[in-house]
Design an enzyme around this catalytic site. Sequence first.
Site, short mmCIF file in Angstrom:
data_model
loop_
_atom_site.label_atom_id
_atom_site.label_comp_id
_atom_site.label_asym_id
_atom_site.label_seq_id
_atom_site.Cartn_x
_atom_site.Cartn_y
_atom_site.Cartn_z
N GLY A 1 3.92 7.58 3.22
CA GLY A 1 4.90 6.67 2.66
C GLY A 1 4.31 5.31 2.36
O GLY A 1 3.10 5.11 2.44
N LYS B 1 4.56 0.38 8.29
CA LYS B 1 4.32 1.62 7.54
C LYS B 1 5.11 2.77 8.13
O LYS B 1 5.46 2.79 9.31
CB LYS B 1 2.83 1.93 7.51
N ASP C 1 -9.74 11.26 9.48
CA ASP C 1 -9.64 10.85 8.07
C ASP C 1 -10.37 9.52 7.84
O ASP C 1 -9.82 8.58 7.27
CB ASP C 1 -8.17 10.73 7.65
N VAL D 1 3.60 1.13 2.58
CA VAL D 1 3.28 0.13 3.60
C VAL D 1 3.82 -1.21 3.11
O VAL D 1 3.58 -1.60 1.96
CB VAL D 1 1.75 0.03 3.84
N GLY E 1 0.81 -1.21 0.00
CA GLY E 1 0.00 0.00 0.00
C GLY E 1 0.84 1.25 0.00
O GLY E 1 2.06 1.22 0.21
N GLN E 2 0.18 2.37 -0.27
CA GLN E 2 0.84 3.66 -0.29
C GLN E 2 0.02 4.58 0.59
O GLN E 2 -1.10 4.96 0.24
CB GLN E 2 0.92 4.20 -1.71
N GLY E 3 0.53 4.91 1.78
CA GLY E 3 -0.17 5.79 2.70
C GLY E 3 0.15 7.24 2.45
O GLY E 3 0.91 7.60 1.55
N GLY E 4 -0.47 8.10 3.25
CA GLY E 4 -0.26 9.53 3.09
C GLY E 4 1.17 9.94 3.41
O GLY E 4 1.63 10.99 2.98
#
Length: 737
Positions: free
Chosen positions: A433, A449, A547, A435, A428-431
Amino acid sequence: MAFWLLVGLLLLTASAAESFSGQSAGCQTKCGNVDILYPFGIGAGCFNGMAGFEILCNTSSDNGGLVPTLAATKPPIPVQSLSVHPDPVVEVMLPVAYNCYNSSGDTVMSFDGSVDLKQNGAYRISDRRNMFVVLGCNTIAFTQNGYSGGKGLYRNDYYAGCTSYCSDAQSTQDDKCAGLGCCHVEIAPGLTDNNIAFQIWPRGEQVEFSPCDYAFLVGKDNYHFRRAHLKMNINQTMPVWLDWAIRNGTAAASSTPSCPSPEAHTKKPADYAYACLSDNSECVNSTNGPGYYCKCSKGYRGNPYVADGCKDIDECADKYPCYGDCTNTPGDYDCTCRRGYQPSGGGPKEQECSEKFPLPAQLALGITLGFSFLVVAVLFTLILLQKRKIKEHFKKNGGSVLQGLDSIMIFSKHDLKKITKNNSEVIGQGGFGKVYKGMLEDNTMVAVKTSIEINKARKEDFTNEVTIQSQMMHNNIIKLLGCCLEVDVPMLVYEFAANGSLQDILHGDANHSLPLTLDLRLDIATQSAEGLRYMHSSTNHTIRHGDIKPANILLTDKFVPKISDFGTSKLLTVDKDFTMFVVGSMGYIDPVFHKTGRLTQKSDVYSFGVVLLELISRKPTIYGENCSLIIEFQKAYDEMNTGRDMFDKEIAIEEQDIFILEEIGRLAIDCLKEKVEERPDMNEVAERLVILRRARKHGPESYSFSPTYFDENSIERTPNSLAAEFSANSCATLSAS
């Protein structure tokens, strides 16, 4: 009379001594193409007196040549080769057993291939080198060895066999012996005789291409099946390997010879029947039956069964490895470097010698040592700097506070590399960076993450956030397992959710989207609300997520929702109810927060209302070309008091389904009200969803709200009429802001 007794005694003593001291002069040493080496021999006085070593040299009836045979076996067995070293083996030719049939399937010819090597003799059928093979169609054959005289359940001590089947000749294949026309099995050690029996099956057309069944012992490397062998010559013989050893020729275990103790070597051969006569020989116990055999010691070669039979090997003449000057020694050889050279690595027996330290080499060594010292010094300095940097990161990221928590684990930078396999799998790509997927030592799957960059002003907030997250113990909130503080940007380790996010399930690619039943969607909504209710009211600190969206609701392998991604969350103490610094995701952000910068509990309620709309419609916040999910739902309920036309057709099937969806839609509209004080809190949202789930299970009558819909003037409308009215309206043209 006494004179003749003395002569006879001397002759017997001489004969006994001769049988263990080697061949007499003038013994025949070759028969046909086979070398006859002692302890084997042809004629009296030419072979070892133990049972089985006499060789007969007869004329062959086939070609008139000389053929050696084993005299002690029944019948005499033709010999192909005799070996004294390195392994004690004899290659012989044994007959093939067969059972032949006529067109009616009756046996017309048979032979059991019987061979008897004599139980107390020198020979054993080699289990390492031989196998038992059966050829034919629809047949079972087995070899039976060692007649037990009725001591056991069967008449023999050992049986081994296999089944061969084929429907026609074309079903067999050359070089394939695995059951079609041919099968084979391993055999046991210690076998001294062979007798083969066939199990007769009904015969049909197979007689034409397989008129006989065959079975035989053969060397493993000496036979390869061919389809043509199904019509083999019945007089065929096969090469078989026999292991041999020095045995005393009796069945008594107590008198079975084996390698003697070292002191026995000092006795004279006439007094002790020890067959290893060469001074440089060794005794080895047999691995196939009782007895022993002899071999030359390392560095010697020859016949260990005759005096002075093991000769020193001249390793130098035989070109043994030596990268220098070679000198032969008894049983070995010396290899030394030539003058001016010195050994390198494993010595001159293994690799080239190197030149003794010339001046250029000395200069090169000095330069190398100096450079190496410099490199070591630089590396040592870098290591110290790296350790200092790690300590600085650890301190900056609040390590002195967080390492005292019992509820989380503190991972080192090395630990994370091992857990994530050097960040090999991005999930995944979090806000803040990427994961990564990882695995702990106990095989627990985790998600690793990046957090947010910490400075002095943010340090206390970060440690408080990690502390609170580690203390949040709820089934619907993703659990923080630990963190790594030795890096510039802290890494957080969470429990792993196998089914990804609700965003992926609702709006992912066609290959990844899954059918979601109404019950499952209601469970996800209810349990997500329970997690938010816990955050808002069940912890020591007031927590605002800030969020809430489908991408931050993760699903386990059993579709249990987990609220995640607290990277933008704020921890609010009891004397504060808002913050000015959190930015959420457009499409889910509370308009009041967006205008004022105030993040309250009702901001999470607003965002959760958007999630409810996505659950019942399976549409993103902006769908079609430019249609707003929030505006279209609000318009539907404002104008027609129903969202029926917006519901996902996959779950809007029966009226009971419509009732549940309408109530979820009304709850979502309440959550989306512009005035914050008119919105329900998460406690009420969770309770209403729980009641709906109960209504889903027990029927609408158990729900406290009426399923009838009213407009502003209290004029009753049916769901169908509302849907028809609403369908005439098109969605508003909006921009995704």
